[in-house]
Scaffold this motif. Structure first.
Motif, PDB file in Angstrom:
ATOM      1  N   VAL A 133       0.841  -1.199   0.000  1.00  9.42           N
ATOM      2  CA  VAL A 133       0.000   0.000   0.000  1.00  9.42           C
ATOM      3  C   VAL A 133       0.877   1.251   0.000  1.00  9.42           C
ATOM      4  O   VAL A 133       0.657   2.192  -0.770  1.00  9.42           O
ATOM      5  N   GLY A 134       1.890   1.275   0.863  1.00  8.92           N
ATOM      6  CA  GLY A 134       2.792   2.423   0.902  1.00  8.92           C
ATOM      7  C   GLY A 134       3.514   2.622  -0.415  1.00  8.92           C
ATOM      8  O   GLY A 134       3.668   3.746  -0.899  1.00  8.92           O
ATOM      9  N   LYS A 135       3.947   1.521  -1.029  1.00 10.38           N
ATOM     10  CA  LYS A 135       4.631   1.601  -2.319  1.00 10.38           C
ATOM     11  C   LYS A 135       3.698   2.161  -3.391  1.00 10.38           C
ATOM     12  O   LYS A 135       4.112   2.963  -4.238  1.00 10.38           O
ATOM     13  N   ARG A 136       2.458   1.751  -3.330  1.00  7.84           N
ATOM     14  CA  ARG A 136       1.461   2.224  -4.313  1.00  7.84           C
ATOM     15  C   ARG A 136       1.326   3.745  -4.255  1.00  7.84           C
ATOM     16  O   ARG A 136       1.266   4.416  -5.290  1.00  7.84           O
ATOM     17  N   PHE A 137       1.315   4.302  -3.038  1.00  7.92           N
ATOM     18  CA  PHE A 137       1.214   5.753  -2.908  1.00  7.92           C
ATOM     19  C   PHE A 137       2.472   6.448  -3.410  1.00  7.92           C
ATOM     20  O   PHE A 137       2.395   7.524  -4.019  1.00  7.92           O
ATOM     21  N   ALA A 149      10.944   7.916   1.033  1.00  7.03           N
ATOM     22  CA  ALA A 149      10.764   7.068   2.211  1.00  7.03           C
ATOM     23  C   ALA A 149       9.650   7.614   3.083  1.00  7.03           C
ATOM     24  O   ALA A 149       9.251   8.780   2.948  1.00  7.03           O
ATOM     25  N   TYR A 150       9.151   6.760   3.981  1.00  5.33           N
ATOM     26  CA  TYR A 150       8.192   7.183   5.007  1.00  5.33           C
ATOM     27  C   TYR A 150       8.900   7.242   6.357  1.00  5.33           C
ATOM     28  O   TYR A 150       9.499   6.258   6.792  1.00  5.33           O
ATOM     29  N   TRP A 151       8.824   8.378   7.013  1.00  8.63           N
ATOM     30  CA  TRP A 151       9.353   8.534   8.361  1.00  8.63           C
ATOM     31  C   TRP A 151       8.177   8.669   9.321  1.00  8.63           C
ATOM     32  O   TRP A 151       7.017   8.576   8.935  1.00  8.63           O
ATOM     33  N   ASP A 152       8.481   8.906  10.589  1.00  6.93           N
ATOM     34  CA  ASP A 152       7.441   8.979  11.614  1.00  6.93           C
ATOM     35  C   ASP A 152       7.189  10.421  12.055  1.00  6.93           C
ATOM     36  O   ASP A 152       8.135  11.180  12.277  1.00  6.93           O
ATOM     37  N   HIS A 153       5.921  10.766  12.188  1.00  8.39           N
ATOM     38  CA  HIS A 153       5.529  12.050  12.768  1.00  8.39           C
ATOM     39  C   HIS A 153       4.784  11.813  14.082  1.00  8.39           C
ATOM     40  O   HIS A 153       4.946  12.548  15.032  1.00  8.39           O
ATOM     41  N   GLY A 154       3.979  10.753  14.116  1.00 10.45           N
ATOM     42  CA  GLY A 154       3.321  10.376  15.354  1.00 10.45           C
ATOM     43  C   GLY A 154       1.817  10.537  15.319  1.00 10.45           C
ATOM     44  O   GLY A 154       1.236  11.029  14.350  1.00 10.45           O
ATOM     45  N   PHE A 155       1.176  10.111  16.412  1.00 11.53           N
ATOM     46  CA  PHE A 155      -0.262  10.285  16.552  1.00 11.53           C
ATOM     47  C   PHE A 155      -0.565  11.711  16.977  1.00 11.53           C
ATOM     48  O   PHE A 155       0.077  12.267  17.878  1.00 11.53           O
ATOM     49  N   ARG A 156      -1.565  12.301  16.351  1.00 13.07           N
ATOM     50  CA  ARG A 156      -1.956  13.666  16.671  1.00 13.07           C
ATOM     51  C   ARG A 156      -2.819  13.682  17.936  1.00 13.07           C
ATOM     52  O   ARG A 156      -3.663  12.808  18.138  1.00 13.07           O
ATOM     53  N   TYR A 241      -3.025   9.132  12.878  1.00  9.94           N
ATOM     54  CA  TYR A 241      -1.586   8.869  12.824  1.00  9.94           C
ATOM     55  C   TYR A 241      -1.016   9.559  11.593  1.00  9.94           C
ATOM     56  O   TYR A 241      -1.513   9.377  10.483  1.00  9.94           O
ATOM     57  N   ASN A 242       0.034  10.339  11.793  1.00  7.11           N
ATOM     58  CA  ASN A 242       0.708  11.016  10.685  1.00  7.11           C
ATOM     59  C   ASN A 242       2.079  10.408  10.418  1.00  7.11           C
ATOM     60  O   ASN A 242       2.970  10.496  11.261  1.00  7.11           O
ATOM     61  N   PRO A 243       2.268   9.791   9.257  1.00  7.85           N
ATOM     62  CA  PRO A 243       3.632   9.516   8.831  1.00  7.85           C
ATOM     63  C   PRO A 243       4.211  10.792   8.224  1.00  7.85           C
ATOM     64  O   PRO A 243       3.504  11.803   8.083  1.00  7.85           O
ATOM     65  N   LEU A 244       5.454  10.761   7.890  1.00 11.28           N
ATOM     66  CA  LEU A 244       6.075  11.816   7.089  1.00 11.28           C
ATOM     67  C   LEU A 244       6.521  11.172   5.786  1.00 11.28           C
ATOM     68  O   LEU A 244       7.067  10.066   5.799  1.00 11.28           O
ATOM     69  N   ILE A 245       6.290  11.834   4.688  1.00  7.58           N
ATOM     70  CA  ILE A 245       6.795  11.333   3.412  1.00  7.58           C
ATOM     71  C   ILE A 245       7.952  12.225   2.982  1.00  7.58           C
ATOM     72  O   ILE A 245       7.831  13.455   2.965  1.00  7.58           O
ATOM     73  N   VAL A 246       9.084  11.601   2.722  1.00 10.15           N
ATOM     74  CA  VAL A 246      10.273  12.338   2.263  1.00 10.15           C
ATOM     75  C   VAL A 246      10.207  12.392   0.744  1.00 10.15           C
ATOM     76  O   VAL A 246      10.108  11.354   0.080  1.00 10.15           O
ATOM     77  N   ALA A 265      18.106   7.838  -2.389  1.00 10.36           N
ATOM     78  CA  ALA A 265      17.114   6.825  -2.036  1.00 10.36           C
ATOM     79  C   ALA A 265      17.619   5.950  -0.887  1.00 10.36           C
ATOM     80  O   ALA A 265      16.872   5.666   0.061  1.00 10.36           O
ATOM     81  N   ASP A 266      18.865   5.537  -0.959  1.00 11.99           N
ATOM     82  CA  ASP A 266      19.430   4.685   0.099  1.00 11.99           C
ATOM     83  C   ASP A 266      19.539   5.439   1.415  1.00 11.99           C
ATOM     84  O   ASP A 266      19.273   4.885   2.491  1.00 11.99           O
ATOM     85  N   ALA A 267      19.926   6.713   1.354  1.00  8.03           N
ATOM     86  CA  ALA A 267      20.063   7.516   2.573  1.00  8.03           C
ATOM     87  C   ALA A 267      18.705   7.718   3.246  1.00  8.03           C
ATOM     88  O   ALA A 267      18.588   7.633   4.473  1.00  8.03           O
ATOM     89  N   ALA A 268      17.664   7.990   2.459  1.00  6.51           N
ATOM     90  CA  ALA A 268      16.322   8.203   3.027  1.00  6.51           C
ATOM     91  C   ALA A 268      15.798   6.932   3.681  1.00  6.51           C
ATOM     92  O   ALA A 268      15.216   6.967   4.766  1.00  6.51           O
TER      93      ALA A 268
END
Length: 342
Positions: A133-137, A149-156, A241-246, A265-268
């Motif tokens: 699903v994440g790859k599709r987006f 990449a997807y990082w973390d932002h947290g629950f609001r 829940y908020n992820p972060l998209i780089v 890409a590898d660093a992210a």
């Protein structure tokens, strides 16, 4: 006289020599040029977002032999989230990270990330983001954007200056700043609040002047932006829940060589592991810190959270139709796998 066996060994050595030479070439032989890339984000450098950006910058430098440098622009110095997206599409900024729900104005499907009370915990969120699903987006980002990449932002969680929020009825009449996304605005309205769309860069001043009563953000963002100075009550609503998209600018991306793209890409992806861990550790620390500073923290019970979910169900139903029922079903399928495996 050379024997047949000796001739075969000599021939094998001549064939193998170029491969060995290639393997021994230093990293500097890759197609990597001297570059400086601009990375803009709205949170402070000391935040979980800033940590990820700094880790990413260090990895880019390391993987490129210090040829590629990432210059950080925290605190929204280059503009708020929506301005940054526009600048990224235009190529005046090279990189950013932000909640993907902010892209809904460009592609309605990204509203799926802001559906209220969708995830119960981090494991469910990570399963969706790191799977198909994440790859599709990532593959369906709006024009001009490239996902890394997807990082973390947290629950609001909701804070305000008037009273504790322990149950759904406590939202009634509160003037709350909301993300500039229709789904977030409608969620607060369904809970009985007066939702005010506002850029994050304007939020502290609005809270300080009492132009709004409160806001919602992950706890780390609440602490690192010093909202404890201008907010009295914080409630663990954990409503989104908020992820972060780089993301990288498509214009910048297309100007890079294959080796340079691989570095980014590898660093992210590598930074993601540390960023998520640190972000979630920071949440517990930040909650303890704001309590010490006098913020009244109200723990919302699972039962009351379920009542809030029921109250916003009409909003969820409305946006599921707009986003796409099949797409939202794919979210639920991944979440159910995690729940079943426990």
């Amino acid at each position: 006289m050379t024997t047949p066996l000796a001739r075969r060994r000599l021939l094998c050595g001549l064939i193998a020599a170029p491969a060995l030479l290639w393997a021994a070439l230093p990293a500097q032989a890759a197609d990597i040029k001297e570059r400086t890339l601009r990375f803009s984000f709205v949170q402070p450098k000391e935040s979980h977002m800033g940590y990820g950006a700094q880790k990413f910058a260090e990895l880019v430098a390391q993987k490129s032999g210090n040829k590629m440098q990432v210059k950080l622009f925290p605190n929204g110095t280059l503009g708020g989230d929506l301005q940054t997206v526009s600048a990224l599409q235009g190529g005046t900024i090279d990189l950013t990270t932000l909640p993907p729900g902010l892209l809904v104005g460009l592609k309605k499907e990204f509203g799926a990330f802001d559906l209220p009370f969708l995830f119960n915990d981090f494991a469910e969120a990570d399963a969706v983001l790191d799977g198909p699903v994440g790859k599709r987006f990532m593959e369906q980002l709006p024009n001009g954007l490239v996902g890394l990449a997807y990082w973390d932002h947290g629950f609001r969680n909701v804070s305000n200056n008037r009273h504790p929020i322990a149950k759904a009825e406590d939202f009634s009449g509160l003037k709350l700043r909301a993300l500039q996304a229709p789904l977030m605005l409608d969620t607060f309205k369904a809970l009985g609040a007066n939702a005010v769309p506002m850029a994050f860069t304007e939020l502290y001043a609005a809270l300080e002047s009492r132009a709004v009563d409160g806001q919602d953000n992950p706890i780390v963002a609440f602490a690192t932006n010093r909202f404890d100075e201008v907010q009295k009550h914080l409630s663990t609503t954990r409503h989104v829940y908020n992820p972060l998209i780089v993301m990288a600018s498509r214009k910048a991306w297309d100007s890079l060589s294959a080796d340079e793209k691989k570095v980014l890409a590898d660093a992210a992806a590598e930074a993601r592991v540390d960023q998520r861990r640190v972000s979630r550790e920071m949440e517990a620390t930040a909650l303890a810190e704001v309590k010490k500073k006098g913020v009244v923290v109200t723990e919302v019970t699972p039962a009351e959270r379920a009542r809030m979910r029921d109250k916003v169900q009409p909003v969820t139903d409305k946006y599921v139709k707009e986003i796409g029922e099949e797409l939202v079903a794919s979210f639920h399928a991944e979440i159910e796998k995690v729940r079943t495996a426990r």
